[in-house]
Design a protein around this motif. Structure first.
Motif, mmCIF file in Angstrom:
data_model
loop_
_atom_site.group_PDB
_atom_site.id
_atom_site.type_symbol
_atom_site.label_atom_id
_atom_site.label_comp_id
_atom_site.label_asym_id
_atom_site.label_seq_id
_atom_site.Cartn_x
_atom_site.Cartn_y
_atom_site.Cartn_z
ATOM 1 N N GLN A 1 0.861 -1.178 0.000
ATOM 2 C CA GLN A 1 0.000 0.000 0.000
ATOM 3 C C GLN A 1 0.897 1.228 0.000
ATOM 4 N N ALA A 2 0.473 2.251 -0.740
ATOM 5 C CA ALA A 2 1.234 3.490 -0.771
ATOM 6 C C ALA A 2 1.146 4.191 0.576
ATOM 7 N N LEU A 3 2.081 5.076 0.829
ATOM 8 C CA LEU A 3 1.986 5.856 2.067
ATOM 9 C C LEU A 3 0.889 6.898 1.956
ATOM 10 N N SER A 4 0.524 7.245 0.736
ATOM 11 C CA SER A 4 -0.636 8.106 0.533
ATOM 12 C C SER A 4 -1.899 7.258 0.638
ATOM 13 N N GLY A 5 -3.049 7.928 0.766
ATOM 14 C CA GLY A 5 -4.320 7.213 0.645
ATOM 15 C C GLY A 5 -4.888 6.667 1.924
#
Lengths: 365, 89
Positions: free
Chosen positions: B84-88
């Motif tokens: 998972q991205a650190l964004s979002g």
């Protein structure tokens, strides 16, 4: 009329299930999906099933169902957009971003669900969420090219009103794409935004029915030809089944807002939660108030007992105000995590909680 | 065989153990994984079959580009990490 026994609250960080305690007050009786974004909840009065729409920040939208009141959940099908045609040049992504509205079909349509979504698709399930179908007859309308986002980047369907007299008659409202109605269960659609207008648009587009931004549309359960709408431009009312709309200019302290409720037993009584318009979206003067009309919008009372009257910055989202089937009790949840109820048609409010996550939806059943 | 490793954060939602699959493009490799774990597809790909906005993938330590990244070829000893991205959040 069955008594209201459940209050379900969908929030940015989980689902909260409340029941009325012996003393008459609401108590949080259960939670689900803590830390997950729950954008909508529906407790289906036809079969008792409980549905929750999740929006994982990383892993997309998911749809959950419980047959035991929320003790156990199963993931069922998620609405899925079809492949976008290669020749399409539209900027709207054909990919589910959020389930924004969720309603049960009629009592004669067991298992039917309607889901309004961002980026603007209406989905139908006839098997309690085991499968979903995009309603292409609306999605493929050429007027959709005029729709645009309101609050979100892309258009969305946030209001679905099934006519209790005829389950095939369904009204949906789009931000920003007007009001649409079907009389045949979704095979054909009519654009019925006549009377709505948008002063913020260029003059030649202000009355364009395809770009109107109803924030929320609700139908009077006991008199279904009567509907109320909070619109980006103000409040509108219809007395002819949503076919035409007239402005209600007297809402105090402002005509701008999202939350809208109409008494199920009196189409002339409706509630709103006004805010400073457009990009501000905070209570007027830092005072959280509810505006109520009892005469079809001719006049309004500003109700504030029990609500913050100094440095209150609660915004009430469009699905976070509800009125119970008795027309007396209300619930209201805010972006600041306050959850209030009223036993006297909004005259006074009592806090159920001051510290829930930001509230997306609060629903009696 | 290429290895496909998934962020343990997915285990909150569904089981997705490390998979060993025949080498090929990332799109092909993921398709093989989804054939055995159909629910996983909707967690990683959007409705148009592209990596979700806030999902990132690395092949042998190199992050896939958002454009055409799924066409990257894995070798027989490659490792694909899906995170998972650190964004979002």
């Amino acid at each position: 009329m069955s008594p209201t026994t459940h209050l379900d609250v969908a929030t940015r960080k989980g689902l909260f299930l409340l029941q009325r305690a012996a003393d008459g007050n609401w108590r949080i009786d259960g939670t689900a999906f803590l830390a997950e974004s729950v954008t909508m909840v529906l407790r289906d009065g036809r079969d008792g099933l409980l549905y929750a729409a999740l929006r994982h920040g990383h892993f997309g939208v998911k749809f959950q169902r419980s047959s035991d009141g929320g003790a156990h959940w199963e993931e069922c099908a998620t609405p899925l957009y079809p492949d976008k045609p290669e020749e399409s040049d539209e900027t709207t992504p054909w990919s589910l971003d959020q389930i924004w509205a969720l309603e049960a079909g009629g009592v004669d349509q067991p298992g039917r669900l309607w889901a309004g979504t961002l980026p603007g698709g209406l989905f139908r399930s006839d098997d309690r969420g085991d499968s979903w179908h995009l309603v292409r007859s609306l999605w493929d309308r050429p007027e959709r090219a005029n729709w645009f986002g309101g609050g979100y980047d892309h258009p969305g369907i946030h209001s679905i009103c099934v006519d209790p007299r005829d389950s095939d008659r369904v009204l949906v409202a789009v931000s920003c794409g007007g009001v649409w109605q079907t009389e045949d269960g979704g095979d054909n659609w009519r654009l019925t935004s006549e009377g709505m207008f948008a002063e913020y648009m260029p003059p030649e587009r202000r009355h364009d029915p395809t770009i109107q931004d109803p924030h929320r549309v609700v139908r009077c359960a006991g008199d279904p030809d009567h509907l109320w709408a909070s619109h980006h431009n103000g409040v509108f009312r219809s007395t002819d089944g949503g076919n035409s709309w007239s402005e209600v200019p007297n809402v105090a302290p402002s005509v701008f807002g999202f939350a809208t409720a109409v008494a199920p037993n009196d189409p002339a009584t409706a509630w709103f939660v006004p805010a400073v318009k457009d990009e501000h979206r905070i209570p007027v003067a830092g005072q959280v108030v509810v505006a109520r009309t009892g005469d079809g919008g001719e006049s309004f009372e500003v109700l504030r007992a029990g609500l913050p009257q100094e440095h209150g910055y609660d915004l009430v989202f469009r699905h976070a105000l509800d009125v119970a089937s008795d027309g007396e009790e209300l619930v209201m949840g805010s972006t600041t995590g306050n959850l209030w109820s009223s036993q006297d048609r909004g005259e006074s409010w009592q806090a159920i909680s001051h510290h829930l996550p930001p509230i997306y939806a609060a629903r009696f059943s | 065989m290429a290895s496909v490793v998934f962020t343990p954060n997915l285990e909150r939602h569904l089981s997705c153990p490390t998979a060993e699959v025949a080498a090929g493009s990332v799109r092909h490799v993921l398709r093989e994984v989804f054939a055995k774990n159909p629910r996983l597809r909707g967690y990683l790909l959007d409705d148009q079959g592209e990596l979700r906005k806030h999902v990132v993938a690395f092949v042998d330590g190199r992050q896939l580009s958002s454009k055409d990244g799924l066409e990257t070829t894995l070798g027989s000893d490659s490792e694909l990490y899906v995170m998972q991205a650190l964004s979002g959040g």
